[in-house]
Design an enzyme around this catalytic site. Structure first.
Site, PDB file in Angstrom:
ATOM      1  N   ASN A   1       0.820  -1.206   0.000  1.00 33.17           N
ATOM      2  CA  ASN A   1       0.000   0.000   0.000  1.00 33.17           C
ATOM      3  C   ASN A   1       0.869   1.278   0.000  1.00 33.17           C
ATOM      4  OD1 ASN A   1      -1.719   2.099   0.770  1.00 33.17           O
ATOM      5  ND2 ASN A   1      -3.073   0.684   1.871  1.00 33.17           N
TER       6      ASN A   1
ATOM      7  N   ASP B   1      -1.109  -3.650  11.450  1.00 30.65           N
ATOM      8  CA  ASP B   1      -2.386  -4.340  11.311  1.00 30.65           C
ATOM      9  C   ASP B   1      -3.417  -3.505  12.052  1.00 30.65           C
ATOM     10  OD1 ASP B   1      -3.655  -6.700  10.177  1.00 30.65           O
ATOM     11  OD2 ASP B   1      -4.253  -7.105  12.234  1.00 30.65           O
TER      12      ASP B   1
ATOM     13  N   ASP C   1     -15.211   4.378   7.681  1.00 29.62           N
ATOM     14  CA  ASP C   1     -15.218   5.810   8.009  1.00 29.62           C
ATOM     15  C   ASP C   1     -16.620   6.457   7.992  1.00 29.62           C
ATOM     16  OD1 ASP C   1     -12.547   5.933   8.544  1.00 29.62           O
ATOM     17  OD2 ASP C   1     -11.972   6.850   6.650  1.00 29.62           O
TER      18      ASP C   1
HETATM   19  P1  IMP Z   1      -5.564  -2.849   7.487  1.00 31.14           P
HETATM   20  O1  IMP Z   1      -4.985  -3.807   8.474  1.00 31.14           O
HETATM   21  O2  IMP Z   1      -4.987  -1.471   7.573  1.00 31.14           O
HETATM   22  O3  IMP Z   1      -5.592  -3.368   6.099  1.00 31.14           O
HETATM   23  O4  IMP Z   1      -7.096  -2.640   7.924  1.00 31.14           O
HETATM   24  C1  IMP Z   1      -8.020  -3.708   7.992  1.00 31.14           C
HETATM   25  C2  IMP Z   1      -9.415  -3.194   7.763  1.00 31.14           C
HETATM   26  O5  IMP Z   1      -9.786  -2.317   8.844  1.00 31.14           O
HETATM   27  C3  IMP Z   1      -9.590  -2.350   6.503  1.00 31.14           C
HETATM   28  O6  IMP Z   1      -9.924  -3.168   5.414  1.00 31.14           O
HETATM   29  C4  IMP Z   1     -10.730  -1.433   6.861  1.00 31.14           C
HETATM   30  O7  IMP Z   1     -11.966  -2.079   6.621  1.00 31.14           O
HETATM   31  C5  IMP Z   1     -10.586  -1.258   8.360  1.00 31.14           C
HETATM   32  N1  IMP Z   1      -9.887  -0.001   8.665  1.00 31.14           N
HETATM   33  C6  IMP Z   1      -8.599   0.144   9.097  1.00 31.14           C
HETATM   34  N2  IMP Z   1      -8.300   1.433   9.272  1.00 31.14           N
HETATM   35  C7  IMP Z   1      -9.414   2.128   8.953  1.00 31.14           C
HETATM   36  C8  IMP Z   1      -9.712   3.523   8.918  1.00 31.14           C
HETATM   37  O8  IMP Z   1      -8.881   4.397   9.185  1.00 31.14           O
HETATM   38  N3  IMP Z   1     -10.964   3.847   8.533  1.00 31.14           N
HETATM   39  C9  IMP Z   1     -11.896   2.919   8.197  1.00 31.14           C
HETATM   40  N4  IMP Z   1     -11.671   1.619   8.189  1.00 31.14           N
HETATM   41  C10 IMP Z   1     -10.428   1.217   8.570  1.00 31.14           C
END
Ligand code: IMP
Length: 195
Positions: free
Chosen positions: A10, A70, A157
């Protein structure tokens, strides 16, 4: 200049990390170190476990300092769920919309005061040994409202309401969100550690 590899593809995350850590650090994504097709199975039971799985997998491949993060949503009424299942709450290939719809269904008729929730972010950092992992955690508290509001951001969000601003994260916009978010707080703690 110190170089860290981010255990993620990312680019947006890499930019956010660069901004917070400052110009003394270079952040490379997995693509930039030849790991674009490297798949990591995130099967941990906690954010810490998943962050560590990502950091260790990448460290073992490249033997350079690695950062992995994570994150997810923990809703009190759901006993902390969806937690590590946040991204795939409505199924393996669920869209943000599918996940939000499932969440709103699970909270149907639950009153506002019982809809408290938090986003959690854990960063795992390995500098030179997979046996020595440092963790940094950030949390952002709010409530899940009953319908979507706002268009910025991603994930949950539009339904994550911050009392302090009387707005959802999707109404607040990136600039403010990035000063209160779980990811920002975890990164701040990490940046303090590096000083
Ligand atoms: P990741 O570990 O950053 O990929 O986050 C896992 C999941 O958590 C994402 O697919 C989102 O659905 C949710 N998520 C993480 N951070 C945010 C945020 O800042 N806003 C909204 N959803 C979030």
């Amino acid at each position: 200049m110190k170089t860290f590899v981010l255990a993620s593809q990312n680019k947006h995350k890499a930019e956010e990390i660069k901004q917070i850590l400052g110009s003394d650090f270079e952040i490379k994504t997995m693509d930039q170190v030849g790991l674009s097709n490297f798949k990591i199975i995130e099967d941990g039971n906690t954010f810490e476990e998943n962050a560590a799985i990502k950091a260790v997998s990448v460290f073992k491949k490249i033997n350079m300092p690695v950062i992995a993060d994570d994150s997810g949503l923990c809703v009190d009424f759901l006993d902390g769920g969806p937690g590590v299942y946040t991204a795939r709450f409505a199924g393996e290939n669920a869209s943000d919309g599918d996940n939000i719809n499932k969440l709103l269904c699970e909270l149907n008729n639950v009153p506002f005061e019982k809809r408290s929730a938090k986003f959690v972010c854990v960063i795992a950092f390995i500098e030179n040994s997979a046996n020595n992992i440092n963790y940094f955690k950030g949390e952002c508290s709010g409530h899940i409202i009953t319908e979507k509001r706002g268009t910025s951001g991603f994930g949950y969000d539009p339904v994550f309401y911050c009392e302090e601003y009387d707005k959802t994260l999707a109404e607040l916009g990136e600039d403010i969100k990035n000063t209160i978010s779980h990811r920002y707080k975890a990164l701040k703690a990490f940046s303090e550690f590096l000083k």
